[in-house]
Design a protein around this motif. Structure first.
Motif, PDB file in Angstrom:
ATOM      1  N   HIS A  93      -8.025   6.367  -3.509  1.00 24.85           N
ATOM      2  CA  HIS A  93      -7.255   5.123  -3.637  1.00 24.85           C
ATOM      3  C   HIS A  93      -7.604   4.328  -4.886  1.00 24.85           C
ATOM      4  CE1 HIS A  93     -10.764   2.849  -2.406  1.00 24.85           C
ATOM      5  NE2 HIS A  93     -10.772   3.384  -1.197  1.00 24.85           N
ATOM      6  N   GLY A  94      -8.728   4.664  -5.520  1.00 26.33           N
ATOM      7  CA  GLY A  94      -9.081   4.015  -6.773  1.00 26.33           C
ATOM      8  C   GLY A  94      -9.378   2.532  -6.661  1.00 26.33           C
ATOM      9  N   GLY A  95      -9.743   2.071  -5.472  1.00 29.19           N
ATOM     10  CA  GLY A  95     -10.087   0.671  -5.293  1.00 29.19           C
ATOM     11  C   GLY A  95      -8.910  -0.238  -5.005  1.00 29.19           C
ATOM     12  N   SER A  96      -7.727   0.309  -4.822  1.00 31.37           N
ATOM     13  CA  SER A  96      -6.539  -0.498  -4.548  1.00 31.37           C
ATOM     14  C   SER A  96      -6.713  -1.317  -3.270  1.00 31.37           C
ATOM     15  CB  SER A  96      -5.310   0.403  -4.411  1.00 31.37           C
ATOM     16  OG  SER A  96      -4.246  -0.263  -3.780  1.00 31.37           O
ATOM     17  N   ALA A 162       5.786  12.893  -5.060  1.00 29.73           N
ATOM     18  CA  ALA A 162       6.989  12.830  -5.893  1.00 29.73           C
ATOM     19  C   ALA A 162       6.576  12.943  -7.349  1.00 29.73           C
ATOM     20  CB  ALA A 162       7.742  11.520  -5.668  1.00 29.73           C
ATOM     21  N   ARG A 163       7.569  13.172  -8.225  1.00 34.01           N
ATOM     22  CA  ARG A 163       7.298  13.092  -9.660  1.00 34.01           C
ATOM     23  C   ARG A 163       6.957  11.651 -10.034  1.00 34.01           C
ATOM     24  NH1 ARG A 163      12.073  14.560 -12.874  1.00 34.01           N
ATOM     25  NH2 ARG A 163      13.314  14.091 -11.012  1.00 34.01           N
ATOM     26  N   ARG A 164       6.163  11.512 -11.071  1.00 35.01           N
ATOM     27  CA  ARG A 164       5.706  10.180 -11.486  1.00 35.01           C
ATOM     28  C   ARG A 164       6.870   9.253 -11.817  1.00 35.01           C
ATOM     29  NH1 ARG A 164       0.883   8.608 -12.616  1.00 35.01           N
ATOM     30  NH2 ARG A 164       0.146  10.777 -12.592  1.00 35.01           N
ATOM     31  N   ASP A 165       7.900   9.797 -12.442  1.00 32.65           N
ATOM     32  CA  ASP A 165       9.123   9.058 -12.741  1.00 32.65           C
ATOM     33  C   ASP A 165      10.217  10.077 -13.033  1.00 32.65           C
ATOM     34  OD1 ASP A 165       8.911   9.829 -15.547  1.00 32.65           O
ATOM     35  OD2 ASP A 165       7.457   8.205 -15.785  1.00 32.65           O
ATOM     36  N   ALA A 166      11.405   9.589 -13.328  1.00 28.80           N
ATOM     37  CA  ALA A 166      12.542  10.494 -13.493  1.00 28.80           C
ATOM     38  C   ALA A 166      12.403  11.400 -14.706  1.00 28.80           C
ATOM     39  CB  ALA A 166      13.828   9.679 -13.592  1.00 28.80           C
ATOM     40  N   GLN A 167      11.577  11.034 -15.674  1.00 32.99           N
ATOM     41  CA  GLN A 167      11.385  11.854 -16.881  1.00 32.99           C
ATOM     42  C   GLN A 167      10.234  12.843 -16.740  1.00 32.99           C
ATOM     43  OE1 GLN A 167      11.936   8.304 -17.237  1.00 32.99           O
ATOM     44  NE2 GLN A 167      14.063   9.053 -17.363  1.00 32.99           N
ATOM     45  N   ALA A 168       9.461  12.720 -15.672  1.00 31.04           N
ATOM     46  CA  ALA A 168       8.262  13.550 -15.514  1.00 31.04           C
ATOM     47  C   ALA A 168       8.622  14.988 -15.156  1.00 31.04           C
ATOM     48  CB  ALA A 168       7.352  12.959 -14.447  1.00 31.04           C
ATOM     49  N   ALA A 169       7.742  15.900 -15.553  1.00 31.75           N
ATOM     50  CA  ALA A 169       7.904  17.302 -15.175  1.00 31.75           C
ATOM     51  C   ALA A 169       7.694  17.467 -13.675  1.00 31.75           C
ATOM     52  CB  ALA A 169       6.904  18.159 -15.943  1.00 31.75           C
ATOM     53  N   ALA A 170       8.157  18.591 -13.141  1.00 29.65           N
ATOM     54  CA  ALA A 170       8.082  18.837 -11.700  1.00 29.65           C
ATOM     55  C   ALA A 170       6.648  18.824 -11.181  1.00 29.65           C
ATOM     56  CB  ALA A 170       8.741  20.168 -11.367  1.00 29.65           C
ATOM     57  N   ASP A 172       4.157  16.958 -12.537  1.00 32.96           N
ATOM     58  CA  ASP A 172       3.503  15.678 -12.836  1.00 32.96           C
ATOM     59  C   ASP A 172       3.741  14.750 -11.653  1.00 32.96           C
ATOM     60  OD1 ASP A 172       2.354  13.438 -13.915  1.00 32.96           O
ATOM     61  OD2 ASP A 172       3.865  13.149 -15.488  1.00 32.96           O
ATOM     62  N   GLN A 173       2.883  14.878 -10.642  1.00 36.57           N
ATOM     63  CA  GLN A 173       3.129  14.230  -9.360  1.00 36.57           C
ATOM     64  C   GLN A 173       2.155  13.093  -9.068  1.00 36.57           C
ATOM     65  OE1 GLN A 173       2.593  18.216  -7.607  1.00 36.57           O
ATOM     66  NE2 GLN A 173       4.273  17.659  -6.225  1.00 36.57           N
ATOM     67  N   ILE A 174       2.648  12.193  -8.233  1.00 36.70           N
ATOM     68  CA  ILE A 174       1.811  11.129  -7.670  1.00 36.70           C
ATOM     69  C   ILE A 174       1.932  11.199  -6.147  1.00 36.70           C
ATOM     70  CG2 ILE A 174       1.793   9.543  -9.626  1.00 36.70           C
ATOM     71  CD1 ILE A 174       4.246   9.170  -6.714  1.00 36.70           C
ATOM     72  N   ALA A 175       1.112  10.422  -5.463  1.00 39.06           N
ATOM     73  CA  ALA A 175       1.203  10.301  -4.007  1.00 39.06           C
ATOM     74  C   ALA A 175       1.287   8.821  -3.660  1.00 39.06           C
ATOM     75  CB  ALA A 175      -0.003  10.941  -3.327  1.00 39.06           C
ATOM     76  N   VAL A 216       0.663   3.166  -4.507  1.00 33.40           N
ATOM     77  CA  VAL A 216       0.582   4.449  -5.205  1.00 33.40           C
ATOM     78  C   VAL A 216      -0.887   4.785  -5.425  1.00 33.40           C
ATOM     79  CG1 VAL A 216       1.189   5.734  -7.286  1.00 33.40           C
ATOM     80  CG2 VAL A 216       2.778   4.018  -6.367  1.00 33.40           C
ATOM     81  N   LEU A 217      -1.319   5.966  -4.964  1.00 34.47           N
ATOM     82  CA  LEU A 217      -2.720   6.350  -5.147  1.00 34.47           C
ATOM     83  C   LEU A 217      -3.033   6.484  -6.634  1.00 34.47           C
ATOM     84  CD1 LEU A 217      -2.229   6.995  -2.105  1.00 34.47           C
ATOM     85  CD2 LEU A 217      -3.868   8.871  -2.377  1.00 34.47           C
ATOM     86  N   THR A 218      -4.217   6.061  -7.014  1.00 34.02           N
ATOM     87  CA  THR A 218      -4.590   6.011  -8.421  1.00 34.02           C
ATOM     88  C   THR A 218      -4.693   7.395  -9.039  1.00 34.02           C
ATOM     89  OG1 THR A 218      -5.805   3.964  -8.042  1.00 34.02           O
ATOM     90  CG2 THR A 218      -6.331   5.192 -10.036  1.00 34.02           C
TER      91      THR A 218
END
Length: 381
Positions: A93-96, A162-170, A172-175, A216-218
């Motif tokens: 969580h990176g301290g969130s 999901a992808r980080r944003d609409a321009q990100a590669a398949a 390049d994910q975040i949670a 968004v997890l860090t």
């Protein structure tokens, strides 16, 4: 501490053995009705067993999963999946502040986090996403079609990739941790009526959420997957399957003992073969836990102790146990005969066998073996 399934039980493992009676009491109805095991999950919460992943050793976690698996395959798998999601949030969580608060509430309330990592149209790859996060000021939105969401209708929060944003590669994910009250789930696909693991209640959903950006997890999902989600999933799933196989094996033992009371010479060599497979699974669990231990102690150690060798180890564990557990249950069926084939009765192995056939499909063995074949090209002999 390394993980073995037969070591002297700790307090939480002893608690798991005690609460297993409640799971066993409800297991047949959970299976026959394909019903979420609400009473069993509540019993786990009362016993303090819904969040041991936050402060317990791999040894304890593996042993708890096995004990629960002996009583109810569906409940044990729900427990294992929830532990994995909890661990991902707690370790990344990176301290969130919003994530820390959400995690505390989930633990106190005894509610569940479900995983929304599957996605239609990506071929079952955990490390690929089509859906992309949309950022709107200090909030984020996400829409995703997931073909399976285990206990999705009963969770209080969802860990979504999901992808980080609409321009990100398949890749390049975040949670994102999405509280249930910020989500809309629309059933997508056929009603849930599977062969086994019926109580996991894992149909598909069209998923939509909008949450503050602090959810968004860090860490990037690549790191979450390699340091926590993938190795812990394979360990705990395998321990559940080991426990289910142990239940089938015990019924085979019971059948042979019954025959030997009338004729001591009626020992069955197939029981010895099944026992050998149980030993193989236990050894594989212990060896893989030892391999993962440095990273479990410190997620940052994935840079030194992760990589292809860890991937090979956890993939091999999953393939090995998912195969041997079914072999044990099939042997138990053959040893027990028609009483084993029956859906009910003290020697029935119908539910364990049906539950265990799901193991080869939870991340298909062929996919994992293909990945391991590529990694093995560079393995030093």
């Amino acid at each position: 501490m390394t993980a073995t399934v037969t070591e002297t039980p700790s307090d939480v493992v002893a608690a798991a053995r005690h609460v297993a009676a409640t799971l066993a009491e409800h297991a047949d109805s959970v299976d026959s009705e394909a019903a979420f095991p609400a009473a069993s999950v509540a019993a786990l919460h009362r016993a303090g067993l819904l969040a041991p992943v936050l402060d317990r050793s791999l040894s304890d976690l593996v042993a708890i999963a096995a004990e629960l698996g002996k009583a109810c395959g569906s409940t044990s798998m729900i427990w294992a999946m929830h532990q994995v999601q909890l661990a991902c949030v707690a370790r990344h969580h990176g301290g969130s502040a919003p994530l820390r608060t959400a995690l505390k509430d989930i633990v106190v309330d005894g509610t569940l986090i479900a995983s929304v990592t599957s996605e239609a149209g990506i071929g079952g790859s955990l490390r690929t996403s089509g859906a992309a996060l949309e950022r709107h000021g200090d909030r984020v939105r996400l829409t995703k079609r997931a073909p399976t969401v285990s206990y999705g209708a009963y969770a209080c929060a969802y860990l979504v990739t999901a992808r980080r944003d609409a321009q990100a590669a398949a890749g390049d994910q975040i949670a994102v941790l999405a509280p249930a009250d910020a989500c809309a789930l629309t059933p997508a696909g056929p009603p849930w009526n599977p062969m086994g693991m019926r109580g996991t209640c894992s149909p598909g959903f069209e998923f939509h959420t909008e949450v503050p950006a602090g959810y968004v997890l860090t860490d990037p999902f690549e790191r979450i997957a390699s340091a926590t989600m993938v190795p812990l999933s394979h360990l705990l799933w395998a321990a559940c399957w080991f426990g289910i196989a142990a239940a089938a094996f015990r019924r085979a033992q019971q059948a042979v003992r019954g025959r030997m009371r009338g004729n001591p010479d009626l020992v069955d060599p197939r029981l010895a073969e099944a026992a050998g497979r149980m030993d193989q699974m236990e050894a594989a669990l212990a060896a893989t836990a030892r391999r993962f231990e440095p990273i479990w102690a410190d997620p940052g150690a994935v840079d030194e102790h992760g990589g292809p060798t860890l991937t090979l180890a956890v993939n091999n564990l999953k393939v090995t146990v998912s195969t041997l557990a079914v072999d044990v249950a099939v042997a138990a069926l053959e040893i027990c005969g028609m009483p084993g084939y029956a859906e009910a009765g003290p020697l029935s192995v119908a539910r364990p066998l049906r539950d265990l056939y799901s193991a080869r499909l939870m991340i298909g063995n062929e996919r994992l073996m293909n990945a391991n074949a590529r990694l093995s090209l560079w393995k030093r002999a």
